[in-house]
Design a protein around this motif. Structure first.
Motif, PDB file in Angstrom:
ATOM      1  N   LEU A   6       0.590 -20.220   2.450  1.00  0.00           N
ATOM      2  CA  LEU A   6      -0.058 -19.662   3.641  1.00  0.00           C
ATOM      3  C   LEU A   6       0.962 -19.011   4.575  1.00  0.00           C
ATOM      4  CD1 LEU A   6      -2.799 -22.317   4.500  1.00  0.00           C
ATOM      5  CD2 LEU A   6      -3.134 -19.984   3.687  1.00  0.00           C
ATOM      6  N   ALA A   7       2.112 -19.675   4.743  1.00  0.00           N
ATOM      7  CA  ALA A   7       3.156 -19.085   5.604  1.00  0.00           C
ATOM      8  C   ALA A   7       3.581 -17.738   5.011  1.00  0.00           C
ATOM      9  CB  ALA A   7       4.341 -20.037   5.719  1.00  0.00           C
ATOM     10  N   ASN A   8       3.683 -17.692   3.690  1.00  0.00           N
ATOM     11  CA  ASN A   8       4.073 -16.476   2.981  1.00  0.00           C
ATOM     12  C   ASN A   8       3.097 -15.325   3.211  1.00  0.00           C
ATOM     13  OD1 ASN A   8       5.758 -15.276   0.922  1.00  0.00           O
ATOM     14  ND2 ASN A   8       5.965 -17.402   0.219  1.00  0.00           N
ATOM     15  N   VAL A   9       1.807 -15.633   3.152  1.00  0.00           N
ATOM     16  CA  VAL A   9       0.807 -14.564   3.246  1.00  0.00           C
ATOM     17  C   VAL A   9       0.510 -14.199   4.707  1.00  0.00           C
ATOM     18  CG1 VAL A   9      -1.365 -15.901   3.363  1.00  0.00           C
ATOM     19  CG2 VAL A   9      -1.303 -13.783   2.060  1.00  0.00           C
ATOM     20  N   SER A  10       0.920 -15.078   5.643  1.00  0.00           N
ATOM     21  CA  SER A  10       0.487 -14.898   7.037  1.00  0.00           C
ATOM     22  C   SER A  10       0.942 -13.567   7.638  1.00  0.00           C
ATOM     23  CB  SER A  10       0.968 -16.068   7.895  1.00  0.00           C
ATOM     24  OG  SER A  10       2.394 -16.075   7.970  1.00  0.00           O
TER      25      SER A  10
END
Ligand SMILES: Cc1cc2nc3c(=O)[nH]c(=O)nc-3n(C[C@H](O)[C@H](O)[C@H](O)COP(=O)(O)OP(=O)(O)OC[C@H]3O[C@@H](n4cnc5c(N)ncnc54)[C@H](O)[C@@H]3O)c2cc1C
Length: 460
Positions: A92-96
């Motif tokens: 999620l941090a990656n896609v945020s």
């Protein structure tokens, strides 16, 4: 099976998670059908402050905010006591960052960093929101985008019945109750985005009795149907005890009072004028603490400087227009106006004012952003359940897992319908986890579905 319709991607639930998933698939040229239970595209997302946490964005960089995927991942994990799956948090941090930039660039939803205050647990300014800081605006603009796609069909008043499988146990589509009766819809990929079970009193009492007495401040249609349908085909569920609470709803106006009032230097009292906990831990876990106080409500005390800075937030502006707070030139007069014991509140205020930032007080609070000065403000607030955070167990591609841990190849769950990244309890909820899990996994599921269907087309 006699299908009533066949599409590439079926999305169930028309909130933030569902719309992001549907738009991602439609943008890639797939035929998408989105089924929404109510007559509207609103959901909890429309009630939210529209603040999406994201790192490494160009909006942060332009303000010289030095954030990273690793820092954001660690912040979320620390808040949930490392109870959530680190692979999912990291995904999620990656896609945020790409998500927020896609919303801005591709969908033309203007995004900017919220720099007025940091929420508990956020190491950096990383909340991104539309100008009004309102989920209603976010949903309005997502809907406008959805209506522009000829290959995205939206069907309202359609209530999920079942997920349909073939003999080998693979997902084929859904059955759904529509105004034309029960329909069988074939979808090569099915994405569940029906949020959690906050609107289902029986389930809340069963799984999260500690918050069952609080006001439910989310979307009534979110009754856990996606979770139930998943369970019926053998999907695993986890963390059903997790939820986002909030300690600061102004019941008279039906509006949320931003926790910025606290983080910028305010404090929370019960109706006797006493503080009773560390407000800076987070609004979610504080909701339960307020339920343990007399009459189960209280007041937030802050000052005019904080008030002026919060006027950029739509909900707060509305509270101001409705004169939802009391204002006075001394703490004693303020106490009289809100009918709280004058001596007690003056005493509480005196103690609070003597705290130094960085030094722990009797409740272990160490952040005291400023000394409050006259004129002072008080607003009446009560605790509420916003949404549940446990649900169908998924992997980092948002694919739903069986009890044995193997993914259903064609079934995804996003947002409140899936297990989120808030651990097992209210304390694990960090501000932004809700929209992050909805829109972040919505984007991940949409991209994964597109990728897989393209591979099948190319015979890979
Ligand atoms: C007042 C408030 C403020 C908040 N502020 C923030 C914030 O600033 N930042 C943040 O990250 N989070 C915030 N949250 C949490 C956030 O709103 C939710 O986590 C997020 O919106 C969930 O998105 P979703 O798409 O999963 O669900 P929703 O947006 O609730 O959408 C679910 C949709 O599914 C539909 N549905 C339900 N059951 C069925 C069915 N059986 N068949 C078909 N459709 C169905 C519903 O009608 C609904 O439209 C806030 C919540 C509240 C209540």
């Amino acid at each position: 099976m006699n299908w009533d319709a066949e599409v590439d991607v079926v999305v169930v639930g028309g909130g933030g998670g569902g719309l992001v998933a549907a738009l991602t698939a439609a943008e890639a040229g797939l035929e998408v059908a989105l089924f929404e239970k109510t007559e509207f595209l609103l959901g909890n997302t429309a009630a939210s402050a529209g603040m999406i946490p994201a790192c490494n964005t160009r909006f942060q960089k332009s303000l010289e905010i030095d954030d990273s995927i690793e820092t954001m991942t660690q912040d979320i994990l620390k808040k949930n006591h490392f109870e959530s799956d680190p692979k999912q948090v990291s995904a999620l941090a990656n896609v945020s960052g790409p998500l927020v930039e896609w919303l801005n660039d591709s969908l033309k939803i203007e995004m900017s960093v919220v720099t007025e205050f940091k929420y508990p647990g956020h190491s950096n300014f990383r909340m991104h929101a539309p100008p009004s800081r309102s989920g209603l605006e976010l949903m309005r603009l997502l809907k406008r985008n959805a209506l522009n796609h000829e290959n995205l069909y939206i069907l309202y008043q359609s209530d999920l019945e079942e997920i349909l499988l073939d003999e080998a146990g693979e997902v084929l589509g859904i059955s759904i109750n529509t105004p034309d009766g029960l329909q069988l819809i074939r979808g090569r990929k099915v994405i569940l985005a029906t949020n959690g079970f906050g609107g289902n009193t029986k389930m809340v009492q069963e799984y999260i009795p500690e918050i069952a007495d609080a006001l439910y401040f989310g979307y009534e249609a979110n009754t856990g149907k996606g979770i139930e349908a998943g369970k019926n085909i053998g999907a695993a569920t986890t963390h059903l005890t997790a939820y986002q609470g909030h300690a600061a709803v102004n019941e008279n106006t039906g509006l949320l009072v931003t926790w910025g009032t606290i983080m910028m230097g305010g404090f929370y009292i019960n109706i006797e004028g006493n503080r009773f906990g560390n407000e800076a831990h987070g609004y979610s876990e504080f909701a339960k603490e307020v339920l343990n106080q007399p009459e189960q409500y209280g007041y937030i005390i802050y000052d005019e400087e904080i008030h002026n800075q919060l006027l950029t937030i739509e909900d707060y502006k509305q509270l101001t227009e409705m004169e939802a707070f009391k204002k006075a030139d001394s703490i004693e007069t303020l106490a009289e106006l809100i009918e709280v014991d004058v001596k007690n509140l003056a005493n509480t205020f005196g103690k609070f004012s003597n705290q130094t930032d960085g030094t722990a007080d009797e409740f272990d609070r160490t952040s005291f952003a400023k000394k409050l000065t006259n004129p002072l403000y008080a607003i009446k607030v009560c605790p509420a359940l916003f949404h549940t955070q446990g649900g169908l167990q998924i992997n980092e591609q948002a694919q739903v897992l069986t009890a044995e841990g193997t993914p259903f190849q064609h079934l995804y769950a996003v947002g409140g319908c899936a297990t989120g990244v808030s651990g097992k309890q209210a304390y694990g909820y960090m501000s932004g986890n809700g929209l992050l899990a909805a829109m972040g996994f919505g984007r991940i599921a949409g991209l994964h579905a597109v990728n897989q269907l393209e591979q099948i087309k190319r015979g890979i």
